[in-house]
Design a protein around this motif. Structure first.
Motif, PDB file in Angstrom:
ATOM      1  N   UNK A 491       0.805  -1.224   0.000  1.00  0.00           N
ATOM      2  CA  UNK A 491       0.000   0.000   0.000  1.00  0.00           C
ATOM      3  C   UNK A 491       0.834   1.267   0.000  1.00  0.00           C
ATOM      4  N   UNK A 492       2.141   1.103   0.158  1.00  0.00           N
ATOM      5  CA  UNK A 492       2.970   2.300   0.212  1.00  0.00           C
ATOM      6  C   UNK A 492       4.359   2.017  -0.358  1.00  0.00           C
ATOM      7  N   UNK A 493       4.843   2.911  -1.195  1.00  0.00           N
ATOM      8  CA  UNK A 493       6.219   2.791  -1.684  1.00  0.00           C
ATOM      9  C   UNK A 493       6.873   4.159  -1.538  1.00  0.00           C
ATOM     10  N   UNK A 494       8.202   4.158  -1.632  1.00  0.00           N
ATOM     11  CA  UNK A 494       8.921   5.427  -1.509  1.00  0.00           C
ATOM     12  C   UNK A 494       9.690   5.682  -2.795  1.00  0.00           C
ATOM     13  N   UNK A 495       9.554   6.882  -3.309  1.00  0.00           N
ATOM     14  CA  UNK A 495      10.340   7.241  -4.492  1.00  0.00           C
ATOM     15  C   UNK A 495      10.877   8.662  -4.294  1.00  0.00           C
ATOM     16  N   UNK A 496      11.754   9.073  -5.246  1.00  0.00           N
ATOM     17  CA  UNK A 496      12.379  10.396  -5.098  1.00  0.00           C
ATOM     18  C   UNK A 496      11.803  11.394  -6.104  1.00  0.00           C
ATOM     19  N   UNK A 497      11.665  12.625  -5.645  1.00  0.00           N
ATOM     20  CA  UNK A 497      11.014  13.654  -6.446  1.00  0.00           C
ATOM     21  C   UNK A 497      11.929  14.850  -6.701  1.00  0.00           C
ATOM     22  N   UNK A 498      11.603  15.559  -7.779  1.00  0.00           N
ATOM     23  CA  UNK A 498      12.298  16.815  -8.084  1.00  0.00           C
ATOM     24  C   UNK A 498      11.414  17.588  -9.055  1.00  0.00           C
ATOM     25  N   UNK A 499      10.454  18.290  -8.523  1.00  0.00           N
ATOM     26  CA  UNK A 499       9.547  19.028  -9.420  1.00  0.00           C
ATOM     27  C   UNK A 499       8.938  20.256  -8.750  1.00  0.00           C
ATOM     28  N   UNK A 500       8.377  21.136  -9.604  1.00  0.00           N
ATOM     29  CA  UNK A 500       7.676  22.328  -9.117  1.00  0.00           C
ATOM     30  C   UNK A 500       6.200  22.299  -9.487  1.00  0.00           C
ATOM     31  N   UNK A 501       5.870  21.492 -10.504  1.00  0.00           N
ATOM     32  CA  UNK A 501       4.496  21.493 -11.020  1.00  0.00           C
ATOM     33  C   UNK A 501       3.821  20.181 -10.661  1.00  0.00           C
ATOM     34  N   UNK A 502       2.476  20.189 -10.728  1.00  0.00           N
ATOM     35  CA  UNK A 502       1.718  18.987 -10.391  1.00  0.00           C
ATOM     36  C   UNK A 502       0.391  19.020 -11.152  1.00  0.00           C
ATOM     37  N   UNK A 503      -0.377  17.922 -11.066  1.00  0.00           N
ATOM     38  CA  UNK A 503      -1.711  17.910 -11.663  1.00  0.00           C
ATOM     39  C   UNK A 503      -2.592  18.803 -10.778  1.00  0.00           C
ATOM     40  N   UNK A 542       4.835   8.471 -13.672  1.00  0.00           N
ATOM     41  CA  UNK A 542       4.999   8.849 -12.264  1.00  0.00           C
ATOM     42  C   UNK A 542       5.633  10.221 -12.150  1.00  0.00           C
ATOM     43  N   UNK A 543       5.126  10.965 -11.179  1.00  0.00           N
ATOM     44  CA  UNK A 543       5.674  12.288 -10.913  1.00  0.00           C
ATOM     45  C   UNK A 543       7.083  12.166 -10.298  1.00  0.00           C
ATOM     46  N   UNK A 544       7.414  10.952  -9.887  1.00  0.00           N
ATOM     47  CA  UNK A 544       8.722  10.723  -9.248  1.00  0.00           C
ATOM     48  C   UNK A 544       9.775  10.327 -10.289  1.00  0.00           C
ATOM     49  N   UNK A 545      10.968   9.999  -9.797  1.00  0.00           N
ATOM     50  CA  UNK A 545      12.053   9.522 -10.671  1.00  0.00           C
ATOM     51  C   UNK A 545      12.467   8.123 -10.205  1.00  0.00           C
ATOM     52  N   UNK A 546      11.741   7.090 -10.596  1.00  0.00           N
ATOM     53  CA  UNK A 546      12.055   5.746 -10.108  1.00  0.00           C
ATOM     54  C   UNK A 546      13.445   5.275 -10.528  1.00  0.00           C
ATOM     55  N   UNK A 547      13.985   5.859 -11.597  1.00  0.00           N
ATOM     56  CA  UNK A 547      15.319   5.462 -12.052  1.00  0.00           C
ATOM     57  C   UNK A 547      16.376   5.704 -10.965  1.00  0.00           C
ATOM     58  N   UNK A 548      16.115   6.673 -10.078  1.00  0.00           N
ATOM     59  CA  UNK A 548      17.128   7.013  -9.078  1.00  0.00           C
ATOM     60  C   UNK A 548      17.283   5.919  -8.025  1.00  0.00           C
ATOM     61  N   UNK A 549      16.286   5.083  -7.895  1.00  0.00           N
ATOM     62  CA  UNK A 549      16.386   4.054  -6.853  1.00  0.00           C
ATOM     63  C   UNK A 549      16.431   2.640  -7.431  1.00  0.00           C
ATOM     64  N   UNK A 550      16.697   2.532  -8.727  1.00  0.00           N
ATOM     65  CA  UNK A 550      16.879   1.194  -9.294  1.00  0.00           C
ATOM     66  C   UNK A 550      18.303   0.733  -8.986  1.00  0.00           C
ATOM     67  N   UNK A 551      18.432  -0.478  -8.531  1.00  0.00           N
ATOM     68  CA  UNK A 551      19.763  -0.999  -8.170  1.00  0.00           C
ATOM     69  C   UNK A 551      20.004  -2.287  -8.951  1.00  0.00           C
ATOM     70  N   UNK A 552      21.269  -2.617  -9.218  1.00  0.00           N
ATOM     71  CA  UNK A 552      21.538  -3.828 -10.011  1.00  0.00           C
ATOM     72  C   UNK A 552      20.851  -5.062  -9.442  1.00  0.00           C
TER      73      UNK A 552
END
Ligand code: GLN
Length: 591
Positions: A491-503, A542-552
């Protein structure tokens, strides 16, 4: 974690008479932490971060606690205001620090979440020194490069050591020996090694061996001069890693050894490698890991049992590299299409997903300026999936929307990242909801239907440095959606963000009524974080950047989902792993 103020209280050896100045953080235990310093000679871009992270991985795998830090020479306070076209991608840490892309390499290699303590710039160092000067912390002394600025650098390094209780701190110095910018970092390392005592530190010099085509042989002069320059700074390297396109000959290594007082076994050849994930094995083959342990006198802290297990797991991963049976082409639309470093994390995340699925991921860069609905089909003819990555400003935005329309209407797997999420919402609003004037106020400030608008918290902010919605945030996942399945019914995940705009929340209902599902939201605010289209094979943003937390060893489920769906599209005859099941299977791999 002691506050900066308390740290100053513990400054030792300060008196107006003494020339010594070495602030020690509270709780710092001299002798506990060892230091590996990595510097570059001859030229920048040798892969100091890659080398340092690979060596750190080998030491971490031995049960040692490692903490990396990168020291950047520029005066910017962080990397947030840097143009990725000039300096590579801006990496964002969980605590919101905007930093150099090398931190991404460290996080991926070490499978560790890092913080602002792992990154510093000259801007941070000087601003801290000037702040202390105004505060009267230097006891009437004239504030100087040595000992005060170098003292601040040593304080940073020791702070990291104290805070992490690391066995080894890996210090990477940005730039090249001889740069005016990093000279005081190098002096600070020399002082620190001297103060910590013999056997406390190990200096690694990365150098480059030239191989001019006209000569057809390797030449070591530039490397020799570069190392000599380091020695002029009072630093005797312990290890020299010779970077080159080809394996470095014995003769060249002998020459370098002789000129630099470094034993031949510790002058190693590091030719280019097809994948950075093969470099730990290269270093291990050279015996560098145990050599470093010997130099730092910490062999007794090594746990061989932990090592055996960790190394087996790492090799399970690297064995899969290059053995893919399938291949897909992912089109990435991007403004900085000529500089791969601008998209380093996305390239890595695709590689992780591809390796886990046994499917090579080719990338096709797509310049979107000029693409319109009528030309999208032709531009996207040979791709199996599309990514619209993060971005700022107006250039190419309409072309991205045209590509997304094509992906949506033709069932082409799509992943929108941050800006790509916002563009997918605009496409849906315009072409499905009939809001033909839908736009983002970033692109058209006075648009009639501002579907994407500046976040309320951003409206009062002035200036551009370090003030976006930044860093790791929790996302509430809507049950029974594809996101929920992909993330393993959580029900919950954590991702990293970097933005000023939103829906703009006023449009959410209308968009959802037309079939767009917002499957991830901020827990306490109406900020939409993940979208999907249930009728499509794979259409997510996604409004986030999932690429930042992908690990090998833990590829990100959204990338695994995209690659698996793209593979199914490319090989319709074969039963490929279902994207949801695939994501769950490979992403649940634990390290
Ligand atoms: N420019 C958009 C915003 O500020 C997207 C940012 C991004 O893609 N990182 O919201």
């Amino acid at each position: 974690m002691p506050k900066e103020k308390d740290l100053l209280a513990s400054v030792s050896n300060i008196s107006t008479d003494s020339e010594f100045f070495s602030p020690m953080p509270a709780g710092y235990k001299k002798g506990k932490t060892r230091y590996v310093f990595v510097v570059g000679t001859v030229m920048s871009g040798l892969g100091k971060g890659i080398f340092s992270s690979c060596l750190a991985l080998l030491m971490q795998d031995k049960g040692l606690k490692v903490a990396p830090i990168k020291l950047e020479g520029y005066l910017n306070i962080d990397s947030g205001t840097l143009n990725p076209f000039r300096h590579g991608e801006v990496f964002v840490l969980d605590d919101g620090m905007e930093c150099d892309m090398d931190l991404g390499t460290y996080e991926r290699m070490l499978n560790q979440d890092l913080s602002k303590a792992n990154f510093t710039t000259s801007g941070q160092i000087f601003s801290s020194v000037l702040h202390k000067e105004r505060h009267g912390d230097y006891l009437g002394r004239d504030v100087q490069m040595i000992p005060h600025v170098t003292g601040e650098v040593k304080l940073k390094l020791r702070n990291l050591a104290a805070r992490t209780n690391a066995d080894i701190v890996f210090v990477e110095i940005g730039g090249t020996v001889g740069d005016l910018e990093n000279a005081y970092f190098i002096e600070a390392m020399r002082e620190l090694a001297y103060e910590e005592g013999l056997g406390s530190s190990c200096f690694v010099a990365l150098t480059y061996i030239l191989e001019p085509k006209t000569l057809g042989e390797q030449k070591s002069k530039a490397a020799q001069l570069g190392i000599k320059q380091l020695m002029q700074c009072g630093i005797q390297p312990d290890i020299i890693a010779c970077r080159a396109s080809n394996p470095v000959s014995e003769k060249v290594r002998q020459k370098i050894s002789l000129y630099s007082n470094v034993p031949f076994e510790r002058v190693i050849s590091l030719p280019d490698s097809a994948s950075i994930y093969m470099i730990p094995a290269m270093l291990r083959d050279h015996g560098l890991d145990f050599e470093v342990a010997r130099l730092l006198k910490i062999e007794d802290r090594i746990n061989l049992r932990v090592e055996r297990k960790a190394w087996a797991q790492w090799c399970d991963f690297t064995d899969k590299i290059g053995s893919a049976r399938h291949s897909v082409t992912i089109g990435i639309t991007g403004k900085y299409t000529s500089v791969r470093d601008s998209y380093a994390s996305i390239i890595n995340a695709l590689e992780h997903a591809g390796i886990a699925l046994g499917c090579e991921t080719e990338i096709k860069w797509i310049e979107t300026t000029g693409i319109i609905d009528q030309t999208a089909a032709e531009k996207l003819a040979d791709v199996d999936g599309i990514i619209v990555p993060g971005g700022f400003g107006t250039r190419g935005a309409e072309g991205k929307i045209a590509c997304i329309k094509y992906a949506r209407e033709n069932n082409i797997p799509y992943l929108g990242l941050c800006f790509g999420f916002q563009m997918a919402v605009l496409e849906f609003a315009r072409n499905v909801c009939g809001l033909t004037k839908a736009n983002s106020t970033e692109i058209e400030p006075d648009c009639a239907e501002p579907i994407i608008d500046i976040l309320p918290e951003q409206k009062k902010i002035e200036g551009l440095g370090g003030n976006m919605r930044l860093g790791g945030r929790d996302i509430e996942i809507k049950p029974q959606t594809m996101a929920w399945e992909l993330f393993g019914k959580t029900n919950s995940v954590r991702m990293r963000f970097r933005h000023r705009y939103e829906v703009d929340p006023r449009y959410i209902e209308q968009l959802e009524n037309a079939g767009l599902v917002f499957s991830g939201k901020a827990p306490k605010q109406p900020i939409m974080q993940i979208l999907e289209l249930p009728s499509h094979s794979f259409f997510m943003g996604t409004q986030a950047h999932p690429c930042l937390t992908s690990r090998p060893l833990q590829p990100h489920p959204m990338f695994v989902g995209l690659v698996a769906a793209a593979a199914q599209k490319q090989y319709p005859e074969e039963k490929m792993p279902d994207c949801v099941k695939a994501a769950r299977k490979v992403s649940s791999l634990k390290t």
